[in-house]
Motif scaffolding. Structure first.
Motif, short mmCIF file in Angstrom:
data_model
loop_
_atom_site.label_atom_id
_atom_site.label_comp_id
_atom_site.label_asym_id
_atom_site.label_seq_id
_atom_site.Cartn_x
_atom_site.Cartn_y
_atom_site.Cartn_z
N LEU A 116 38.16 37.12 13.58
CA LEU A 116 39.58 37.21 13.95
C LEU A 116 40.45 37.71 12.81
CD1 LEU A 116 41.75 36.72 16.08
CD2 LEU A 116 41.89 34.33 15.30
N GLY A 117 40.23 37.17 11.60
CA GLY A 117 41.04 37.61 10.47
C GLY A 117 40.87 39.09 10.17
N ILE A 118 39.65 39.56 10.28
CA ILE A 118 39.36 40.98 10.02
C ILE A 118 40.01 41.87 11.08
CG2 ILE A 118 37.53 42.70 9.85
CD1 ILE A 118 35.70 40.39 8.88
N SER A 119 39.83 41.49 12.35
CA SER A 119 40.36 42.34 13.42
C SER A 119 41.87 42.39 13.42
CB SER A 119 39.84 41.85 14.78
OG SER A 119 40.32 40.56 15.09
N MET A 120 42.54 41.27 13.06
CA MET A 120 44.00 41.26 13.03
C MET A 120 44.53 42.10 11.86
SD MET A 120 45.25 39.76 15.67
CE MET A 120 43.95 40.72 16.49
N ASN B 245 45.54 48.35 20.14
CA ASN B 245 44.43 48.45 21.07
C ASN B 245 43.32 49.34 20.50
OD1 ASN B 245 43.43 47.63 23.70
ND2 ASN B 245 43.61 49.78 24.30
N GLU B 246 43.73 50.34 19.73
CA GLU B 246 42.76 51.26 19.14
C GLU B 246 42.12 50.71 17.87
OE1 GLU B 246 42.61 55.70 17.03
OE2 GLU B 246 44.41 55.08 18.14
N TYR B 247 42.94 50.12 17.00
CA TYR B 247 42.46 49.69 15.69
C TYR B 247 41.86 48.29 15.70
CZ TYR B 247 44.67 53.73 13.48
OH TYR B 247 45.02 55.01 13.09
N SER B 248 42.16 47.50 16.73
CA SER B 248 41.61 46.15 16.82
C SER B 248 40.92 45.98 18.17
CB SER B 248 42.71 45.11 16.65
OG SER B 248 42.18 43.80 16.75
N PRO B 249 39.74 46.60 18.33
CA PRO B 249 39.01 46.53 19.61
C PRO B 249 38.38 45.16 19.81
CG PRO B 249 37.70 47.68 17.99
CD PRO B 249 39.00 47.37 17.32
N SER B 250 39.23 44.17 20.08
CA SER B 250 38.79 42.79 20.23
C SER B 250 39.57 42.17 21.38
CB SER B 250 39.07 42.00 18.95
OG SER B 250 40.47 41.98 18.68
N LEU C 203 41.60 39.58 21.34
CA LEU C 203 42.99 39.31 20.99
C LEU C 203 43.77 40.60 20.77
CD1 LEU C 203 45.03 37.08 20.66
CD2 LEU C 203 44.49 36.98 18.22
N GLY C 204 43.10 41.65 20.31
CA GLY C 204 43.77 42.94 20.19
C GLY C 204 44.24 43.42 21.55
N THR C 205 43.39 43.29 22.56
CA THR C 205 43.76 43.67 23.93
C THR C 205 44.90 42.80 24.44
OG1 THR C 205 41.48 44.36 24.39
CG2 THR C 205 42.89 43.89 26.30
N ILE C 206 44.85 41.52 24.14
CA ILE C 206 45.90 40.60 24.58
C ILE C 206 47.23 40.93 23.92
CG2 ILE C 206 46.66 38.20 24.34
CD1 ILE C 206 43.70 37.43 24.91
N LEU C 207 47.22 41.22 22.62
CA LEU C 207 48.46 41.59 21.93
C LEU C 207 49.01 42.91 22.45
CD1 LEU C 207 47.60 40.51 18.28
CD2 LEU C 207 49.29 39.47 19.80
N CYS C 208 48.13 43.82 22.79
CA CYS C 208 48.55 45.08 23.41
C CYS C 208 49.31 44.80 24.69
CB CYS C 208 47.34 45.96 23.67
SG CYS C 208 47.68 47.47 24.62
N ALA C 209 48.75 43.94 25.54
CA ALA C 209 49.41 43.58 26.80
C ALA C 209 50.74 42.90 26.55
CB ALA C 209 48.50 42.67 27.62
N GLY C 210 50.79 42.06 25.51
CA GLY C 210 52.03 41.38 25.18
C GLY C 210 53.11 42.33 24.74
N MET C 211 52.75 43.31 23.92
CA MET C 211 53.74 44.29 23.45
C MET C 211 54.24 45.15 24.59
SD MET C 211 52.32 45.55 19.76
CE MET C 211 51.54 44.39 18.64
N ILE C 212 53.36 45.52 25.49
CA ILE C 212 53.77 46.32 26.66
C ILE C 212 54.72 45.50 27.53
CG2 ILE C 212 52.98 47.40 28.79
CD1 ILE C 212 50.43 48.19 27.29
#
Length: 214
Positions: free
Chosen positions: A39-43, A76-81, A83-92
């Protein structure tokens, strides 16, 4: 702060990236209980990606909605995880609700947070109380709405949201995980705060530090 620009958003993401980097080991530790342990790395990767993409744009006259949509695509591109997908949805979701410059900073912030909460719930099929980032976001939203209703300044409002997010994160310690690998642990998923909720808390903390300092 009465008005926020695209350049402010970029600076906020820089504050967030610092929080993720400084807390990377802690996030990895939390993720080891029920995730992949990355998680720390992907964020760090995700928020560095946002900074890289936004730094290549002229943000001075860009609508905040468009800035956040660009940020959503970047994480979504740089954190293919997950939580990355979830944060993408949150920002949208937040971008869709952020409103116009005719509204105050506090109201636009509240709109964004509410939209992010809804966007994540729809994308992930989850709700508050299930030991996820939604608990931190929901805590922030509750505190933010109360602060706005009390007529607080923008600086007080962002600090209230930060405190609410921390309370929401802390509450996950006593929850049973419903989603992801942690859900397989059932009762054994109690006793530690959720990694995603911790990420949420760090995001609100960074926003507060930027707004209060500027």
């Amino acid at each position: 702060m009465n008005r926020m620009t695209g350049n402010d958003i970029l600076e906020i993401f820089k504050f967030i990236e610092v929080e993720m980097r400084e807390n990377s080991s802690h996030l990895i530790h939390l993720d080891s209980f029920g995730g992949d342990g990355d998680l720390g790395i992907s964020m760090c990767q995700g928020f560095r990606g946002i900074i890289e993409e936004l730094s290549n744009l002229d943000l001075s006259d860009m609508e905040l909605k468009d800035v956040f949509l660009k940020a959503a695509m970047a994480i979504n591109e740089y954190s293919p995880s997950s939580l990355g997908t979830i944060l993408c949805a949150g920002m949208i979701g937040g971008a869709k609700m952020i409103g116009t410059e005719s509204e105050s900073f506090s109201v636009r912030y509240r709109n964004f947070v509410a939209g992010a909460l809804d966007g994540i719930m729809q994308r992930a099929g989850s709700k508050r109380g299930e030991k996820t980032i939604l608990d931190a976001i929901g805590g922030a939203l509750d505190a933010l709405e109360k602060s706005i209703a009390s007529g607080d300044s923008p600086e007080d409002a962002v600090q209230a949201a930060s405190s609410g997010a921390r309370d929401g994160m802390e509450a996950t310690k006593d929850m049973i995980a419903v989603h992801g690998r942690a859900a397989y642990r059932k009762e054994n998923s109690r006793g530690y705060v959720d990694g995603g909720a911790t990420v949420g808390m760090l995001i609100f903390k960074a926003v507060s530090e930027y707004v209060v300092g500027n």
